[in-house]
Design a protein around this motif. Structure first.
Motif, PDB file in Angstrom:
ATOM      1  N   TRP A 219       0.901  -1.160   0.001  1.00 13.89           N
ATOM      2  CA  TRP A 219      -0.125   0.014   0.030  1.00 13.89           C
ATOM      3  C   TRP A 219       0.734   1.379   0.079  1.00 13.89           C
ATOM      4  O   TRP A 219       0.714   2.097  -0.571  1.00 13.89           O
ATOM      5  N   ALA A 220       1.940   1.354   0.940  1.00  7.77           N
ATOM      6  CA  ALA A 220       2.843   2.482   1.042  1.00  7.77           C
ATOM      7  C   ALA A 220       3.473   2.545  -0.360  1.00  7.77           C
ATOM      8  O   ALA A 220       3.979   3.685  -0.576  1.00  7.77           O
ATOM      9  N   GLN A 221       3.759   1.529  -1.083  1.00 10.03           N
ATOM     10  CA  GLN A 221       4.506   1.643  -2.407  1.00 10.03           C
ATOM     11  C   GLN A 221       3.902   2.005  -3.415  1.00 10.03           C
ATOM     12  O   GLN A 221       4.150   1.948  -4.481  1.00 10.03           O
ATOM     13  N   GLY A 222       2.229   2.310  -3.199  1.00  6.09           N
ATOM     14  CA  GLY A 222       1.275   2.737  -4.404  1.00  6.09           C
ATOM     15  C   GLY A 222       0.953   1.554  -5.437  1.00  6.09           C
ATOM     16  O   GLY A 222       0.514   1.916  -6.415  1.00  6.09           O
ATOM     17  N   GLN A 223       0.961   0.361  -4.684  1.00  3.06           N
ATOM     18  CA  GLN A 223       0.709  -0.749  -5.660  1.00  3.06           C
ATOM     19  C   GLN A 223      -1.026  -1.158  -5.548  1.00  3.06           C
ATOM     20  O   GLN A 223      -1.215  -1.877  -6.577  1.00  3.06           O
ATOM     21  N   ALA A 224      -1.876  -0.384  -5.078  1.00  2.30           N
ATOM     22  CA  ALA A 224      -3.195  -0.285  -5.305  1.00  2.30           C
ATOM     23  C   ALA A 224      -3.674  -0.039  -6.281  1.00  2.30           C
ATOM     24  O   ALA A 224      -3.092   0.932  -7.093  1.00  2.30           O
ATOM     25  N   VAL A 225      -4.907  -0.732  -7.186  1.00  2.00           N
ATOM     26  CA  VAL A 225      -5.220  -0.313  -8.448  1.00  2.00           C
ATOM     27  C   VAL A 225      -6.760  -0.474  -8.189  1.00  2.00           C
ATOM     28  O   VAL A 225      -7.525  -0.938  -7.322  1.00  2.00           O
ATOM     29  N   PRO A 226      -7.475   0.409  -9.267  1.00  2.00           N
ATOM     30  CA  PRO A 226      -8.915   0.380  -9.302  1.00  2.00           C
ATOM     31  C   PRO A 226      -9.299  -1.221  -9.613  1.00  2.00           C
ATOM     32  O   PRO A 226      -8.621  -1.849 -10.250  1.00  2.00           O
ATOM     33  N   ALA A 227     -10.451  -1.274  -9.314  1.00  2.00           N
ATOM     34  CA  ALA A 227     -10.747  -2.716  -9.432  1.00  2.00           C
ATOM     35  C   ALA A 227     -10.916  -3.457 -10.875  1.00  2.00           C
ATOM     36  O   ALA A 227     -10.498  -4.454 -11.006  1.00  2.00           O
ATOM     37  N   GLU A 228     -11.052  -2.607 -11.941  1.00  2.00           N
ATOM     38  CA  GLU A 228     -11.049  -3.117 -13.347  1.00  2.00           C
ATOM     39  C   GLU A 228      -9.727  -3.478 -13.574  1.00  2.00           C
ATOM     40  O   GLU A 228      -9.264  -4.307 -14.536  1.00  2.00           O
ATOM     41  N   GLN A 229      -8.549  -3.113 -12.820  1.00  2.00           N
ATOM     42  CA  GLN A 229      -7.177  -3.387 -13.163  1.00  2.00           C
ATOM     43  C   GLN A 229      -6.719  -4.610 -12.222  1.00  2.00           C
ATOM     44  O   GLN A 229      -5.632  -5.057 -12.351  1.00  2.00           O
ATOM     45  N   ALA A 230      -7.485  -5.147 -11.550  1.00  2.00           N
ATOM     46  CA  ALA A 230      -7.104  -6.437 -10.844  1.00  2.00           C
ATOM     47  C   ALA A 230      -7.300  -7.516 -11.596  1.00  2.00           C
ATOM     48  O   ALA A 230      -8.083  -8.175 -11.760  1.00  2.00           O
ATOM     49  N   LEU A 231      -5.935  -7.993 -12.148  1.00  2.00           N
ATOM     50  CA  LEU A 231      -6.132  -9.057 -13.166  1.00  2.00           C
ATOM     51  C   LEU A 231      -5.103 -10.110 -12.697  1.00  2.00           C
ATOM     52  O   LEU A 231      -4.053 -10.079 -11.810  1.00  2.00           O
ATOM     53  N   PRO A 232      -5.471 -11.326 -13.164  1.00  2.00           N
ATOM     54  CA  PRO A 232      -4.429 -12.539 -12.802  1.00  2.00           C
ATOM     55  C   PRO A 232      -3.141 -12.379 -13.422  1.00  2.00           C
ATOM     56  O   PRO A 232      -2.816 -11.685 -14.398  1.00  2.00           O
ATOM     57  N   LEU A 233      -2.087 -12.885 -12.492  1.00  2.00           N
ATOM     58  CA  LEU A 233      -0.730 -13.125 -13.050  1.00  2.00           C
ATOM     59  C   LEU A 233      -0.480 -14.600 -13.603  1.00  2.00           C
ATOM     60  O   LEU A 233      -0.574 -15.553 -12.605  1.00  2.00           O
ATOM     61  N   TYR A 234      -0.356 -14.990 -14.828  1.00  2.00           N
ATOM     62  CA  TYR A 234      -0.444 -16.259 -15.236  1.00  2.00           C
ATOM     63  C   TYR A 234       0.946 -16.965 -15.290  1.00  2.00           C
ATOM     64  O   TYR A 234       1.206 -18.140 -14.936  1.00  2.00           O
ATOM     65  N   ILE A 235       1.866 -16.010 -15.973  1.00  2.00           N
ATOM     66  CA  ILE A 235       3.311 -16.510 -16.422  1.00  2.00           C
ATOM     67  C   ILE A 235       3.207 -17.382 -17.632  1.00  2.00           C
ATOM     68  O   ILE A 235       3.625 -17.014 -18.606  1.00  2.00           O
ATOM     69  N   ARG A 236       2.724 -18.527 -17.526  1.00  2.00           N
ATOM     70  CA  ARG A 236       2.416 -19.492 -18.343  1.00  2.00           C
ATOM     71  C   ARG A 236       1.253 -19.332 -19.401  1.00  2.00           C
ATOM     72  O   ARG A 236       0.401 -18.560 -19.050  1.00  2.00           O
ATOM     73  N   ASP A 237       1.721 -19.470 -20.766  1.00  2.00           N
ATOM     74  CA  ASP A 237       0.605 -19.187 -21.913  1.00  2.00           C
ATOM     75  C   ASP A 237      -0.388 -20.024 -22.062  1.00  2.00           C
ATOM     76  O   ASP A 237      -1.491 -19.705 -22.679  1.00  2.00           O
ATOM     77  N   LYS A 238      -0.284 -21.320 -21.483  1.00  2.00           N
ATOM     78  CA  LYS A 238      -1.095 -22.437 -21.772  1.00  2.00           C
ATOM     79  C   LYS A 238      -2.470 -22.250 -20.998  1.00  2.00           C
ATOM     80  O   LYS A 238      -2.353 -22.661 -19.943  1.00  2.00           O
ATOM     81  N   VAL A 239      -3.546 -21.120 -21.612  1.00  2.00           N
ATOM     82  CA  VAL A 239      -4.654 -20.943 -20.699  1.00  2.00           C
ATOM     83  C   VAL A 239      -5.707 -21.252 -21.505  1.00  2.00           C
ATOM     84  O   VAL A 239      -5.858 -21.031 -22.714  1.00  2.00           O
ATOM     85  N   ALA A 240      -6.684 -22.116 -20.929  1.00  2.63           N
ATOM     86  CA  ALA A 240      -7.961 -22.330 -21.723  1.00  2.63           C
ATOM     87  C   ALA A 240      -9.023 -21.407 -21.175  1.00  2.63           C
ATOM     88  O   ALA A 240      -9.408 -21.441 -20.201  1.00  2.63           O
ATOM     89  N   HIS A 241      -9.366 -20.677 -22.035  1.00  3.08           N
ATOM     90  CA  HIS A 241     -10.155 -19.299 -21.830  1.00  3.08           C
ATOM     91  C   HIS A 241     -11.604 -19.788 -21.519  1.00  3.08           C
ATOM     92  O   HIS A 241     -12.345 -19.234 -20.455  1.00  3.08           O
TER      93      HIS A 241
END
Length: 266
Positions: A219-241
């Protein structure tokens, strides 16, 4: 834990593994719960969150932020967590604080070592976080907790630094980072133990309690984001959407419907 959490009001949850971990902090008071994760998290997460908030007597709108374990981890479960975080954050008008799953693993390992008396709070520590990524691969990242000089309290002054970036690959490709107090932590050892680098190991999971301890610094480092910017971090590209996306949207709609119903109550 009180020295870390004294200034915040947070709701935290992580669904990246087969365990659903959630927690609430109000000042130095903390409530946590652990439930079965995986496919069950899509139906149990919202009721569990609401029950825990009610137990703590904390309305959603009173939170500083919703702390989200953003991944990497189970693709479908990460979408569920993000959908719930977005829906609740939109309705309550609060931001989301996304935190990497592997950083939560490192923090849980540090806390475990402290509680066991195996680590001095002022000592430096380097954690190689390792999580089972399935498909014969592991997620890995390294983090450094610096030594705290003088009479400063490590619990209040320390802050994690990324020592090696997040990646996914075969266990044999994982390289040990350089740093003092080197420790491997995570859940990958049972499946890949002999294929990983040798060294001191600690079983650790990405718990909501760890997310709550990490929240003030993020929080102190300013890492909070608006709701719509809360996205998953996958790393791997093999994702079944397709199926997972539909489930996430359904969960988000449920969260929004609950918030709208609550707003209409006298």
């Amino acid at each position: 834990m009180s020295a870390v959490l004294a200034a915040g009001r947070w709701l935290a949850f992580d669904t990246s593994t087969d365990v659903l971990s959630l927690g609430v902090a109000r000042g130095d008071q903390v409530w946590t719960q652990t439930l079965p994760g995986g496919a069950q998290s899509s139906s149990s997460l919202i009721p569990a969150v609401l029950a825990l908030l009610a137990e703590a007597e904390m309305p959603l709108a009173s939170l500083d932020a919703i702390v989200l374990g953003r991944g990497p981890g189970s693709f479908t479960c990460l979408r569920t967590a993000c959908a719930v975080a977005q829906g609740l954050a939109f309705g309550a008008g609060v931001p989301v604080l996304p935190i990497d799953t592997l950083l939560a693993v490192a923090e849980e390992a540090r806390w475990t070592q402290l509680q066991a008396g195996l680590l001095n709070p002022k000592d430096a520590l380097t954690v190689l976080a390792l999580m089972d990524a399935r498909m014969d691969e592991v997620y890995s990242a390294a983090y450094h907790w610096p030594a705290v000089p003088g009479d400063a309290r490590g619990e209040e002054r320390g802050c994690w630094q990324l020592a090696a970036p997040l990646q996914v690959g075969a266990p044999e490709l994982v390289q040990m980072p350089e740093g003092p107090g080197l420790l491997q932590a995570g859940n990958a050892f049972a499946a890949y133990g002999e294929r990983l680098p040798a060294g001191l190991r600690c079983m650790a999971m990405p718990t909501a309690a760890a997310l709550l301890r990490l929240a003030p610094a993020a929080w102190a480092q300013g890492q909070a984001v608006p709701a719509e910017q809360a996205l998953p971090l996958y790393i791997r590209d093999k994702v079944a959407h397709t199926t997972a996306e539909r489930e996430a949207l359904k969960t988000q709609a449920q969260a929004q419907a609950w918030q709208n119903a609550a707003a209409r109550q006298p």
